[in-house]
Design an enzyme around this catalytic site. Structure first.
Site, PDB file in Angstrom:
ATOM      1  N   THR A  77       7.508 -22.081   0.578  1.00 30.71           N
ATOM      2  CA  THR A  77       6.765 -20.921   0.086  1.00 30.71           C
ATOM      3  C   THR A  77       5.675 -20.669   1.108  1.00 30.71           C
ATOM      4  O   THR A  77       5.168 -21.611   1.711  1.00 30.71           O
ATOM      5  CB  THR A  77       6.128 -21.239  -1.279  1.00 30.71           C
ATOM      6  OG1 THR A  77       7.168 -21.541  -2.216  1.00 30.71           O
ATOM      7  CG2 THR A  77       5.317 -20.069  -1.820  1.00 30.71           C
TER       8      THR A  77
ATOM      9  N   HIS B  45      -5.378  -2.314  10.770  1.00 26.67           N
ATOM     10  CA  HIS B  45      -5.950  -3.636  11.050  1.00 26.67           C
ATOM     11  C   HIS B  45      -5.614  -4.091  12.471  1.00 26.67           C
ATOM     12  O   HIS B  45      -6.252  -5.003  12.986  1.00 26.67           O
ATOM     13  CB  HIS B  45      -5.429  -4.661  10.041  1.00 26.67           C
ATOM     14  CG  HIS B  45      -5.997  -4.481   8.657  1.00 26.67           C
ATOM     15  ND1 HIS B  45      -5.821  -5.402   7.658  1.00 26.67           N
ATOM     16  CD2 HIS B  45      -6.745  -3.477   8.122  1.00 26.67           C
ATOM     17  CE1 HIS B  45      -6.431  -4.974   6.551  1.00 26.67           C
ATOM     18  NE2 HIS B  45      -6.985  -3.808   6.810  1.00 26.67           N
TER      19      HIS B  45
ATOM     20  N   HIS C 155      -6.980   4.381  -3.591  1.00 32.53           N
ATOM     21  CA  HIS C 155      -5.879   4.880  -2.769  1.00 32.53           C
ATOM     22  C   HIS C 155      -4.922   3.745  -2.397  1.00 32.53           C
ATOM     23  O   HIS C 155      -3.707   3.938  -2.375  1.00 32.53           O
ATOM     24  CB  HIS C 155      -6.410   5.582  -1.513  1.00 32.53           C
ATOM     25  CG  HIS C 155      -7.006   6.937  -1.796  1.00 32.53           C
ATOM     26  ND1 HIS C 155      -6.864   8.014  -0.944  1.00 32.53           N
ATOM     27  CD2 HIS C 155      -7.741   7.381  -2.846  1.00 32.53           C
ATOM     28  CE1 HIS C 155      -7.497   9.065  -1.465  1.00 32.53           C
ATOM     29  NE2 HIS C 155      -8.040   8.703  -2.608  1.00 32.53           N
TER      30      HIS C 155
ATOM     31  N   MET D 130      -1.084   3.547  -0.915  1.00 35.02           N
ATOM     32  CA  MET D 130      -1.329   3.941   0.478  1.00 35.02           C
ATOM     33  C   MET D 130      -1.580   2.748   1.403  1.00 35.02           C
ATOM     34  O   MET D 130      -2.709   2.504   1.841  1.00 35.02           O
ATOM     35  CB  MET D 130      -2.501   4.920   0.566  1.00 35.02           C
ATOM     36  CG  MET D 130      -2.135   6.290   0.034  1.00 35.02           C
ATOM     37  SD  MET D 130      -3.334   7.552   0.498  1.00 35.02           S
ATOM     38  CE  MET D 130      -2.703   8.055   2.099  1.00 35.02           C
TER      39      MET D 130
ATOM     40  N   ASP E 217      -6.695   3.262   8.290  1.00 37.23           N
ATOM     41  CA  ASP E 217      -7.372   2.118   8.916  1.00 37.23           C
ATOM     42  C   ASP E 217      -6.272   1.160   9.346  1.00 37.23           C
ATOM     43  O   ASP E 217      -5.572   0.600   8.504  1.00 37.23           O
ATOM     44  CB  ASP E 217      -8.320   1.485   7.879  1.00 37.23           C
ATOM     45  CG  ASP E 217      -8.826   0.098   8.273  1.00 37.23           C
ATOM     46  OD1 ASP E 217      -8.441  -0.426   9.341  1.00 37.23           O
ATOM     47  OD2 ASP E 217      -9.602  -0.478   7.484  1.00 37.23           O
TER      48      ASP E 217
END
Ligand SMILES: [Cu+2]
Length: 367
Positions: free
Chosen positions: A304, A123, A169, A174, A121
């Site tokens: 940060t 994005h 996963h 992954m 997948d």
């Protein structure tokens, strides 16, 4: 009759039209087939394959191959073993770089030596679960997906088979990142060009390794054996490890990232499952795309920055002092106790103007 209501409706419709993306003319297969093609060999993180920052030519089809590898991975110096799942053998998976308007053509391979179905997948991609619905392959199969890189930025990709397999996963390793650069390169808030001398890609992972009754990490013969216990730990949402590049110490000591005073480094940081907050101790983010999307102006001078779970961000910094810099997840418990620390080793001349120990430590005078 032109009523107030109609006037409002008209304004709303106009606003809606303005908000809609312009309907691009989609290219057909003949036009795509006529594009130049480039084959790219991926490299393991924290390194990134060679690429142009400003595209020297028009859109092309960029070909990648990734082989999925299920394998045990040692994730700390005590020898704790994770039943890992990887894109191309590394955690995180390698970073791909293309330009806006290019086509990504991925050959995804699930060798017969693996035990589970996997997919990807992106994005960055539009439609079909980011390609997940078109790439589900069993062991012994491969699949080729093409998608058009229409939005610029750093984007996570990850495996997403179905149900509890999805988080399992992902927290087994992954995930990875693709960077889609604007064709004319990165820009500051004024639209002036920004370039980098080096790019490092840091993938952060939260792992959930089960413990036995004595509190020691358990090891398992196979992924299947580890599944039920791991799922129980996952559901409590308390990671056993939070690490950069797949293991505690993967980017420290001999594996530290190396650069020089005066060099500008782009640091891409991904987290596919959980929020994080990178911080460079003794340095800054000169320009930071926290959400990693280059259509937005970068924030400046950050101490940060925040990477929300399921995204990748990018920070640009020019090193000004030599030394060893720790780059951490500034939840310091995660940095020090759970593993989320990397090092930059920077060579060069120290600037007393920027910092100097005016007086060495000594006893407090008693007079
Ligand atoms: Cu998978």
């Amino acid at each position: 009759m032109f009523t107030r209501r109609r006037a409002l409706m008209g304004a709303a419709a106009a606003a809606m039209l303005a908000a809609m993306p312009s309907m691009t003319a989609f290219a057909n297969e003949t036009e795509i087939a006529a594009l130049p093609r480039e084959q790219v060999t991926l490299v393991a993180p924290p390194f990134v394959h060679a690429h142009e920052q400003v595209a020297k030519s028009g859109p092309k089809v960029v070909e990648f191959t990734m082989t999925i590898e299920e394998k045990p991975v040692t994730i700390d110096d005590e020898g704790t073993v994770l039943q890992g799942m990887t894109f191309n053998g590394s955690i995180p998976g390698p970073m791909m770089v293309v330009h806006e308007g290019d086509y990504v053509e991925l050959n995804l391979v699930n060798p017969g030596s693996n035990s589970m179905p996997h997919n990807i997948d992106f994005h960055a991609a539009t439609g079909a679960l980011g390609g997940g619905a078109l790439t589900l392959i069993n062991p012994g199969e491969q699949v080729k997906l093409r998608f058009k890189a229409t939005r610029t930025g750093t984007f996570v990709y990850h495996c997403a088979p179905e149900g509890p397999m999805i988080p399992w996963h992902v927290v087994s390793g992954m995930s990875g990142t693709i960077m889609i650069l604007p064709r004319n390169g990165l820009k500051n808030e004024k639209g002036e060009p920004l370039t980098y001398d080096k790019v490092f890609y840091i993938g952060e992972n939260d792992f959930y390794v089960p413990r036995d009754e004595d509190g020691n990490f358990k090891s398992y013969e196979s992924h299947g054996d580890s599944y039920a216990d791991t799922l129980e730990v996952m559901k409590r949402l308390v990671p056993s490890h939070v690490v950069f590049n797949g293991a505690k110490g993967a980017l420290t000591g001999d594996n530290a990232m190396k650069t020089k005073v005066g060099e500008t480094v782009l640091i891409v940081h991904s987290q596919a499952n959980r929020d994080t907050r990178p911080h460079l101790i003794g340095g800054h983010g000169d320009y930071v795309w926290e959400e990693g999307k280059f259509a937005n102006p970068p924030a400046k001078d950050l101490e940060t920055w925040f990477i929300c779970g399921g995204s990748a961000g990018a920070a640009l910094y020019t090193f000004l002092q030599p030394g060893v810099y720790a780059y951490v997840n500034h939840n310091l418990i995660e940095a020090v106790e759970l593993g989320a620390t990397a090092h930059f080793v920077v060579e060069g001349e120290w600037s007393d103007d920027l910092m100097k120990q005016v007086e060495a430590p000594g006893p407090i005078p008693t007079h």
